[in-house]
Design a protein around this motif. Structure first.
Motif, PDB file in Angstrom:
ATOM      1  N   GLU A  82       0.819  -1.211   0.000  1.00 33.04           N
ATOM      2  CA  GLU A  82       0.000   0.000   0.000  1.00 33.04           C
ATOM      3  C   GLU A  82       0.853   1.262   0.000  1.00 33.04           C
ATOM      4  O   GLU A  82       0.540   2.241  -0.687  1.00 33.04           O
ATOM      5  CB  GLU A  82      -0.925   0.013   1.219  1.00 33.04           C
ATOM      6  N   ALA A  83       1.936   1.251   0.766  1.00 32.70           N
ATOM      7  CA  ALA A  83       2.758   2.457   0.908  1.00 32.70           C
ATOM      8  C   ALA A  83       3.641   2.732  -0.297  1.00 32.70           C
ATOM      9  O   ALA A  83       4.301   3.769  -0.348  1.00 32.70           O
ATOM     10  CB  ALA A  83       3.632   2.341   2.162  1.00 32.70           C
ATOM     11  N   ALA A  84       3.648   1.849  -1.279  1.00 31.99           N
ATOM     12  CA  ALA A  84       4.512   2.056  -2.447  1.00 31.99           C
ATOM     13  C   ALA A  84       3.987   3.125  -3.388  1.00 31.99           C
ATOM     14  O   ALA A  84       4.740   3.666  -4.194  1.00 31.99           O
ATOM     15  CB  ALA A  84       4.681   0.737  -3.216  1.00 31.99           C
ATOM     16  N   VAL A  85       2.709   3.441  -3.301  1.00 32.28           N
ATOM     17  CA  VAL A  85       2.094   4.430  -4.191  1.00 32.28           C
ATOM     18  C   VAL A  85       1.295   5.431  -3.366  1.00 32.28           C
ATOM     19  O   VAL A  85       0.416   5.061  -2.598  1.00 32.28           O
ATOM     20  CB  VAL A  85       1.157   3.768  -5.219  1.00 32.28           C
ATOM     21  N   ALA A  86       1.635   6.716  -3.516  1.00 30.25           N
ATOM     22  CA  ALA A  86       0.862   7.813  -2.923  1.00 30.25           C
ATOM     23  C   ALA A  86       0.826   7.805  -1.400  1.00 30.25           C
ATOM     24  O   ALA A  86      -0.150   8.264  -0.792  1.00 30.25           O
ATOM     25  CB  ALA A  86      -0.569   7.825  -3.488  1.00 30.25           C
ATOM     26  N   GLY A  87       1.889   7.336  -0.770  1.00 32.88           N
ATOM     27  CA  GLY A  87       2.051   7.476   0.682  1.00 32.88           C
ATOM     28  C   GLY A  87       0.864   6.998   1.491  1.00 32.88           C
ATOM     29  O   GLY A  87       0.516   5.822   1.503  1.00 32.88           O
ATOM     30  N   GLY A  88       0.213   7.939   2.174  1.00 31.62           N
ATOM     31  CA  GLY A  88      -0.879   7.596   3.072  1.00 31.62           C
ATOM     32  C   GLY A  88      -2.225   7.449   2.402  1.00 31.62           C
ATOM     33  O   GLY A  88      -3.225   7.154   3.075  1.00 31.62           O
ATOM     34  N   ILE A  89      -2.313   7.648   1.085  1.00 33.29           N
ATOM     35  CA  ILE A  89      -3.594   7.528   0.379  1.00 33.29           C
ATOM     36  C   ILE A  89      -3.870   6.044   0.097  1.00 33.29           C
ATOM     37  O   ILE A  89      -3.037   5.366  -0.505  1.00 33.29           O
ATOM     38  CB  ILE A  89      -3.576   8.305  -0.952  1.00 33.29           C
ATOM     39  N   PRO A  90      -5.023   5.512   0.485  1.00 33.65           N
ATOM     40  CA  PRO A  90      -5.292   4.074   0.306  1.00 33.65           C
ATOM     41  C   PRO A  90      -5.726   3.713  -1.112  1.00 33.65           C
ATOM     42  O   PRO A  90      -6.796   3.137  -1.340  1.00 33.65           O
ATOM     43  CB  PRO A  90      -6.414   3.817   1.319  1.00 33.65           C
ATOM     44  N   VAL A  91      -4.899   4.026  -2.084  1.00 37.10           N
ATOM     45  CA  VAL A  91      -5.278   3.775  -3.475  1.00 37.10           C
ATOM     46  C   VAL A  91      -5.131   2.302  -3.853  1.00 37.10           C
ATOM     47  O   VAL A  91      -5.925   1.768  -4.638  1.00 37.10           O
ATOM     48  CB  VAL A  91      -4.473   4.676  -4.434  1.00 37.10           C
ATOM     49  N   ILE A  92      -4.132   1.611  -3.292  1.00 38.25           N
ATOM     50  CA  ILE A  92      -3.964   0.182  -3.591  1.00 38.25           C
ATOM     51  C   ILE A  92      -5.171  -0.594  -3.077  1.00 38.25           C
ATOM     52  O   ILE A  92      -5.733  -1.437  -3.776  1.00 38.25           O
ATOM     53  CB  ILE A  92      -2.667  -0.374  -2.970  1.00 38.25           C
ATOM     54  N   LYS A  93      -5.588  -0.318  -1.851  1.00 42.99           N
ATOM     55  CA  LYS A  93      -6.766  -0.995  -1.285  1.00 42.99           C
ATOM     56  C   LYS A  93      -8.021  -0.674  -2.086  1.00 42.99           C
ATOM     57  O   LYS A  93      -8.899  -1.522  -2.258  1.00 42.99           O
ATOM     58  CB  LYS A  93      -6.960  -0.590   0.176  1.00 42.99           C
ATOM     59  N   THR A  94      -8.113   0.553  -2.573  1.00 39.79           N
ATOM     60  CA  THR A  94      -9.284   0.924  -3.363  1.00 39.79           C
ATOM     61  C   THR A  94      -9.364   0.071  -4.620  1.00 39.79           C
ATOM     62  O   THR A  94     -10.439  -0.435  -4.980  1.00 39.79           O
ATOM     63  CB  THR A  94      -9.217   2.414  -3.732  1.00 39.79           C
ATOM     64  N   LEU A  95      -8.236  -0.111  -5.306  1.00 36.18           N
ATOM     65  CA  LEU A  95      -8.230  -0.930  -6.520  1.00 36.18           C
ATOM     66  C   LEU A  95      -8.344  -2.416  -6.201  1.00 36.18           C
ATOM     67  O   LEU A  95      -9.029  -3.163  -6.922  1.00 36.18           O
ATOM     68  CB  LEU A  95      -6.959  -0.660  -7.324  1.00 36.18           C
ATOM     69  N   ARG A  96      -7.698  -2.852  -5.144  1.00 35.53           N
ATOM     70  CA  ARG A  96      -7.709  -4.269  -4.784  1.00 35.53           C
ATOM     71  C   ARG A  96      -9.068  -4.727  -4.271  1.00 35.53           C
ATOM     72  O   ARG A  96      -9.502  -5.854  -4.540  1.00 35.53           O
ATOM     73  CB  ARG A  96      -6.682  -4.529  -3.676  1.00 35.53           C
ATOM     74  N   GLU A  97      -9.721  -3.856  -3.501  1.00 35.24           N
ATOM     75  CA  GLU A  97     -10.921  -4.272  -2.780  1.00 35.24           C
ATOM     76  C   GLU A  97     -12.176  -3.535  -3.242  1.00 35.24           C
ATOM     77  O   GLU A  97     -13.103  -4.127  -3.782  1.00 35.24           O
ATOM     78  CB  GLU A  97     -10.698  -4.079  -1.278  1.00 35.24           C
TER      79      GLU A  97
END
Length: 444
Positions: free
Chosen positions: A131-146
């Protein structure tokens, strides 16, 4: 309560120290929300004696991160070393091979080796979270994953580098030069002594490659991203953009097209009424266009020890809860090959700045080069630089090249680049023409 999840953390910079502080400060909350305690049992970094502002007494020290990654005492390995290869890669591979869950904030590692590492994690039945690999504290990975896992995503774009956004914001707000704004960013710690990785667009490209794979179910294609940095952006470009109702941002844009994936990083003029134009300073923003969920815009801190540590901690809690899913959303056996759409086919309007020699026929020759490639001009204006004195306009020196700004109607990337190359080769301009894409974005 279940037995604790035991962690080994390699890398104790600002993010690693922030993670130690967070897990200590919110120890009870983490245990309650994860359903079991999370304990740090091993750490590794370059210097054992360095004061990091956090208490590491009672935690076993490892000189070798690879040894920590394989140690029987840990359930999950947190990699915060950085770098696409070397010890970071070796340690992550060692942890996965040993059946350990892995959390990493390493965008370069994931962008370059993500498919191989994801396949290994799936084979071992463990998590690989980033999650922290893209956009720091923004939960963008979780948004796409989930959150958007059932949607078809058509486009993902945004401001993915806080250093560049800070520089461009400073140039806009304070009418400063690129060099001055960069120097301030370095003084504040936003930019490295060698800022090439950030201002050259490569940091954004790593992040965009990861988002592209998650969004479109393709293999990672970092080497397929077209990259252009912000080094050529001048005060004149900033002023012209403002006068026309635009702001200049460094964007990463990935779009699914009939011809494949179009992934590009470059400065762009975005309408002032668009939501993304209002993202200032070191803040990041990621927009996602999906079929059932329409458009989402996620905005927040894109870097910083505490914000990034928060993202790392969220991945750790997922593991503590027992959540293990395919790292790249789509299982690696189902990932489609990355097919690149030729950038020359990209359609859009363009801003073109020319420094034209004051010679008879110069503008006619330039117009012909544009017309030969069917590039239609929406507007053309000769521009004088603003004076340093309020309310005054600097006069052009006799004999000096005239600054001419053109805005094109929609055309192809191939056509505008070919026209600009021909104009430069004709010797009608005193310097390389500046070309900036004009992006159509949703309004705020």
């Amino acid at each position: 309560m279940q037995k604790p999840l035991t962690l080994g953390i390699a890398g104790l910079g600002t993010v690693g120290a922030g993670l130690l502080e967070l897990l200590h400060t919110h120890k009870a909350r983490v245990a309650e929300r994860a359903g079991r305690p999370v304990e740090i049992v091993g750490i590794s970094a370059r210097s054992k004696g360095k004061d990091r502002g956090v208490d590491t007494s009672g935690i076993k020290w490892f000189d070798d991160p690879v040894a920590l990654a394989k140690d029987a005492s840990i359930d999950a390995f947190v990699e915060l070393i950085g770098g696409s290869d070397g010890v970071a890669k070796a340690a992550v591979e060692a942890a996965l091979n040993a059946g350990k869950h892995v959390v990493t904030a390493n965008k370069a590692l994931v962008a370059k080796h993500g498919v191989k590492l994801a396949k290994l994690a799936e084979e071992k039945g463990v998590a690989l979270n980033f999650e922290a690999a893209v956009a720091g504290g923004i939960p963008v990975i979780k948004t796409l994953r989930e959150s958007l896992a059932a949607n078809e995503v058509t486009r993902v774009y945004g401001i993915l580098n806080g250093t560049c956004n800070y520089i461009l914001s400073t140039m806009t707000d304070q009418h400063r030069s690129f060099a001055d704004a960069l120097r301030e960013a370095q003084d504040l710690g936003y930019a490295e002594a060698d800022p090439t990785y950030d201002i050259g667009g490569f940091d954004t490209a790593h992040k965009l490659a990861i988002l592209t794979s998650l969004a479109f179910g393709t293999e990672l294609g970092f080497d397929q991203v077209d990259v252009e940095g912000i080094q050529s952006i001048s005060e004149v470009d900033i002023e012209a953009a403002q006068d026309m109702g635009f702001a200049i941002k460094l964007l990463g844009v990935a779009t699914r097209t009939e011809g494949g994936i179009e992934a590009r990083v470059h400065p762009a003029m975005v309408p002032e009424e668009s939501a993304i134009s209002e993202v200032w300073g070191a803040t990041n923003a990621v927009a996602i266009d999906a079929d059932f969920c329409a458009s989402l815009l996620l905005v927040g801190p894109g870097a910083g020890g505490r914000a990034t540590a928060s993202a790392v901690a969220s991945d750790v809690l997922d593991i503590a809860r027992g959540a293990v899913m395919p790292p790249l959303v789509t299982p690696t056996r189902g990932l489609k090959p990355y097919t690149k759409s030729r950038l020359g086919r990209h359609q859009g309007a363009y801003y073109v700045r020319l420094s034209v020699y004051d010679r008879p026929g110069a503008m006619a020759a330039i117009a012909k080069r544009m017309g030969d490639r069917e590039v239609s001009i929406e507007s053309i204006v000769q521009r004088r630089p603003r004076s340093a004195l309020p309310g005054m306009v600097a006069r052009q020196k006799p004999g000096s090249p005239a600054m001419v700004i053109m805005i094109t109607h929609e055309t192809t990337e191939e056509a505008i680049r070919s026209a600009v190359d021909a104009i430069e080769q004709d010797g009608k301009v005193s310097e390389r023409p500046q070309v900036i894409r004009i992006e159509k974005l949703e309004s705020a």
